[in-house]
Design a protein around this motif. Structure first.
Motif, PDB file in Angstrom:
ATOM      1  N   ASP A  31       1.445 -24.762 -30.277  1.00  0.00           N
ATOM      2  CA  ASP A  31       0.985 -25.668 -29.246  1.00  0.00           C
ATOM      3  C   ASP A  31       1.338 -25.261 -27.940  1.00  0.00           C
ATOM      4  OD1 ASP A  31       0.205 -28.210 -28.327  1.00  0.00           O
ATOM      5  OD2 ASP A  31       2.057 -29.252 -28.628  1.00  0.00           O
ATOM      6  N   TYR A  32       0.585 -25.617 -26.713  1.00  0.00           N
ATOM      7  CA  TYR A  32       0.855 -25.026 -25.325  1.00  0.00           C
ATOM      8  C   TYR A  32       1.019 -26.459 -24.601  1.00  0.00           C
ATOM      9  CZ  TYR A  32      -0.291 -20.442 -26.753  1.00  0.00           C
ATOM     10  OH  TYR A  32      -0.326 -19.005 -27.507  1.00  0.00           O
ATOM     11  N   ASN A  33       1.561 -26.427 -23.534  1.00  0.00           N
ATOM     12  CA  ASN A  33       1.751 -27.507 -22.495  1.00  0.00           C
ATOM     13  C   ASN A  33       2.077 -26.908 -21.295  1.00  0.00           C
ATOM     14  OD1 ASN A  33       1.859 -30.124 -21.470  1.00  0.00           O
ATOM     15  ND2 ASN A  33       3.363 -30.589 -22.636  1.00  0.00           N
ATOM     16  N   TRP A  34       1.811 -27.661 -20.039  1.00  0.00           N
ATOM     17  CA  TRP A  34       2.132 -27.263 -18.868  1.00  0.00           C
ATOM     18  C   TRP A  34       3.229 -28.043 -18.251  1.00  0.00           C
ATOM     19  CZ3 TRP A  34       0.197 -23.060 -16.614  1.00  0.00           C
ATOM     20  CH2 TRP A  34      -0.811 -22.500 -17.274  1.00  0.00           C
ATOM     21  N   PHE A  35       4.402 -27.625 -17.744  1.00  0.00           N
ATOM     22  CA  PHE A  35       5.287 -28.422 -17.463  1.00  0.00           C
ATOM     23  C   PHE A  35       5.575 -28.284 -16.089  1.00  0.00           C
ATOM     24  CE2 PHE A  35       6.080 -27.666 -21.939  1.00  0.00           C
ATOM     25  CZ  PHE A  35       6.950 -28.678 -22.284  1.00  0.00           C
ATOM     26  N   GLY A  36       6.198 -29.142 -15.418  1.00  0.00           N
ATOM     27  CA  GLY A  36       6.623 -29.047 -13.905  1.00  0.00           C
ATOM     28  C   GLY A  36       8.007 -28.670 -13.974  1.00  0.00           C
ATOM     29  N   VAL A  37       8.457 -27.767 -13.214  1.00  0.00           N
ATOM     30  CA  VAL A  37       9.931 -26.976 -13.191  1.00  0.00           C
ATOM     31  C   VAL A  37      11.088 -28.017 -13.347  1.00  0.00           C
ATOM     32  CG1 VAL A  37      11.465 -25.541 -11.892  1.00  0.00           C
ATOM     33  CG2 VAL A  37       8.973 -25.179 -12.002  1.00  0.00           C
ATOM     34  N   GLU A  38      10.995 -29.228 -12.724  1.00  0.00           N
ATOM     35  CA  GLU A  38      12.021 -30.096 -13.037  1.00  0.00           C
ATOM     36  C   GLU A  38      11.924 -30.753 -14.420  1.00  0.00           C
ATOM     37  OE1 GLU A  38      12.824 -32.827  -9.838  1.00  0.00           O
ATOM     38  OE2 GLU A  38      12.887 -31.206  -8.509  1.00  0.00           O
ATOM     39  N   GLY A  63       4.906 -22.385 -24.721  1.00  0.00           N
ATOM     40  CA  GLY A  63       4.372 -22.587 -26.001  1.00  0.00           C
ATOM     41  C   GLY A  63       5.396 -22.777 -26.968  1.00  0.00           C
ATOM     42  N   LYS A  64       5.008 -23.659 -28.106  1.00  0.00           N
ATOM     43  CA  LYS A  64       6.060 -24.000 -28.967  1.00  0.00           C
ATOM     44  C   LYS A  64       6.242 -22.919 -29.994  1.00  0.00           C
ATOM     45  CE  LYS A  64       7.666 -28.153 -29.939  1.00  0.00           C
ATOM     46  NZ  LYS A  64       7.871 -29.375 -30.307  1.00  0.00           N
ATOM     47  N   ARG A  65       7.218 -22.087 -30.251  1.00  0.00           N
ATOM     48  CA  ARG A  65       7.330 -20.964 -31.024  1.00  0.00           C
ATOM     49  C   ARG A  65       7.146 -21.278 -32.357  1.00  0.00           C
ATOM     50  NH1 ARG A  65       7.583 -16.016 -30.265  1.00  0.00           N
ATOM     51  NH2 ARG A  65       9.403 -15.918 -31.767  1.00  0.00           N
ATOM     52  N   ASN A  66       6.341 -20.460 -32.967  1.00  0.00           N
ATOM     53  CA  ASN A  66       6.066 -20.369 -34.544  1.00  0.00           C
ATOM     54  C   ASN A  66       6.963 -19.704 -35.319  1.00  0.00           C
ATOM     55  OD1 ASN A  66       3.552 -21.785 -34.112  1.00  0.00           O
ATOM     56  ND2 ASN A  66       2.275 -20.006 -34.204  1.00  0.00           N
ATOM     57  N   ASN A  67       7.870 -18.765 -34.791  1.00  0.00           N
ATOM     58  CA  ASN A  67       8.572 -17.750 -35.471  1.00  0.00           C
ATOM     59  C   ASN A  67      10.058 -17.666 -34.861  1.00  0.00           C
ATOM     60  OD1 ASN A  67       6.005 -16.751 -37.018  1.00  0.00           O
ATOM     61  ND2 ASN A  67       5.566 -15.739 -35.010  1.00  0.00           N
ATOM     62  N   GLU A 108      -7.947 -22.117 -16.274  1.00  0.00           N
ATOM     63  CA  GLU A 108      -9.416 -22.187 -17.070  1.00  0.00           C
ATOM     64  C   GLU A 108      -9.798 -20.899 -17.416  1.00  0.00           C
ATOM     65  OE1 GLU A 108     -12.361 -24.149 -14.774  1.00  0.00           O
ATOM     66  OE2 GLU A 108     -10.992 -25.943 -14.405  1.00  0.00           O
ATOM     67  N   LEU A 109      -9.211 -19.822 -17.091  1.00  0.00           N
ATOM     68  CA  LEU A 109      -9.443 -18.456 -17.593  1.00  0.00           C
ATOM     69  C   LEU A 109      -8.732 -18.052 -18.955  1.00  0.00           C
ATOM     70  CD1 LEU A 109      -8.947 -16.292 -14.430  1.00  0.00           C
ATOM     71  CD2 LEU A 109     -11.016 -16.975 -15.556  1.00  0.00           C
ATOM     72  N   LEU A 110      -7.822 -19.147 -19.404  1.00  0.00           N
ATOM     73  CA  LEU A 110      -7.200 -18.637 -20.542  1.00  0.00           C
ATOM     74  C   LEU A 110      -7.723 -19.118 -21.866  1.00  0.00           C
ATOM     75  CD1 LEU A 110      -3.493 -19.941 -19.406  1.00  0.00           C
ATOM     76  CD2 LEU A 110      -4.621 -17.752 -19.204  1.00  0.00           C
ATOM     77  N   ALA A 111      -7.637 -18.675 -22.942  1.00  0.00           N
ATOM     78  CA  ALA A 111      -7.942 -18.750 -24.205  1.00  0.00           C
ATOM     79  C   ALA A 111      -6.714 -18.535 -24.991  1.00  0.00           C
ATOM     80  CB  ALA A 111      -9.002 -17.798 -24.591  1.00  0.00           C
ATOM     81  N   LEU A 112      -6.086 -19.742 -25.202  1.00  0.00           N
ATOM     82  CA  LEU A 112      -4.633 -19.416 -25.547  1.00  0.00           C
ATOM     83  C   LEU A 112      -4.572 -19.393 -27.152  1.00  0.00           C
ATOM     84  CD1 LEU A 112      -2.910 -21.922 -23.400  1.00  0.00           C
ATOM     85  CD2 LEU A 112      -2.628 -19.670 -23.416  1.00  0.00           C
ATOM     86  N   ALA A 155      14.207 -18.565 -31.924  1.00  0.00           N
ATOM     87  CA  ALA A 155      13.551 -19.532 -31.078  1.00  0.00           C
ATOM     88  C   ALA A 155      12.471 -20.475 -31.785  1.00  0.00           C
ATOM     89  CB  ALA A 155      13.245 -19.184 -29.674  1.00  0.00           C
ATOM     90  N   GLN A 156      12.154 -20.503 -32.911  1.00  0.00           N
ATOM     91  CA  GLN A 156      11.256 -20.976 -33.705  1.00  0.00           C
ATOM     92  C   GLN A 156      11.483 -22.728 -33.345  1.00  0.00           C
ATOM     93  OE1 GLN A 156      11.520 -20.869 -37.931  1.00  0.00           O
ATOM     94  NE2 GLN A 156       9.454 -20.943 -38.046  1.00  0.00           N
ATOM     95  N   GLY A 157      10.468 -23.515 -33.119  1.00  0.00           N
ATOM     96  CA  GLY A 157      10.432 -24.705 -32.643  1.00  0.00           C
ATOM     97  C   GLY A 157      10.557 -25.112 -31.367  1.00  0.00           C
ATOM     98  N   TYR A 158      10.873 -24.231 -30.557  1.00  0.00           N
ATOM     99  CA  TYR A 158      11.230 -24.436 -29.161  1.00  0.00           C
ATOM    100  C   TYR A 158      10.293 -24.058 -28.031  1.00  0.00           C
ATOM    101  CZ  TYR A 158      16.394 -24.908 -29.905  1.00  0.00           C
ATOM    102  OH  TYR A 158      17.729 -25.426 -30.162  1.00  0.00           O
TER     103      TYR A 158
END
Length: 162
Positions: A124-131, A33-37, A113-117, A40-43
């Motif tokens: 914001d949220y994103n799924w990343f590959g490890v690499e 997730g992109k941090r609001n606070n 599909e179980l998540l309600a973020l 680490a804000q903005g990361y």
């Protein structure tokens, strides 16, 4: 919740203990997730949060998964990765002192599909590959640390296969 002045004194003078959720989906991608606070804000960062006074790790895990993922999981659903020191030059108040977390990293594999973020901590949220996350400049170094053993194994595998 503590009064802000009390909490500021704690942040300024002691480490905080937290649980970081290293969440994988069925494809092996990691939720960030992109941090609001601050800090680490903005990361891009793994979900997680502090363990509260008189709260067991098991209860904190349930609360944090519900608050950060929108679905409650138990600590028995996860595997402990280990403890990590997270040092930040700033803090949530914006005043001039640092934050130190002792973060307990837990790996959790879920059906995405179980998540309600929720958007309280991350906008914001994103799924990343490890690499991908290891190379992305906006993924915070403390998040990358959870995957460094993977990176070292990948490099060794590539050298061995040549």
């Amino acid at each position: 919740m503590l009064p802000l002045d009390t909490f500021k004194s704690i942040i300024k003078n002691t480490p905080l203990v937290s649980i970081d959720l290293v969440v994988y989906n069925q494809k092996g991608e990691v939720l960030l997730g992109k941090r609001n606070n601050r800090p680490a804000q903005g990361y891009w960062f793994v979900p997680g949060g502090r363990i509260l006074k008189d709260e067991s790790m098991a209860e904190a895990f349930k609360r944090l998964t519900l608050n950060e993922l929108g679905t409650e999981f138990t600590i028995l659903d996860a595997q402990l990765i280990g403890p990590f020191d997270h040092f930040y030059t700033n803090n949530l108040t914006g005043e001039d002192f640092s934050t130190h977390y002792v973060a307990l990293g837990y790996r959790l594999t879920i059906d995405d599909e179980l998540l309600a973020l929720p958007t309280k901590q991350h906008n914001d949220y994103n799924w990343f590959g490890v690499e991908q996350l290891l190379e992305h400049p906006q993924v915070h170094k403390h998040t990358r640390w959870y995957f460094e053993p993977y990176a070292k194994q990948t490099v060794l595998r590539r050298k061995f296969l040549k």
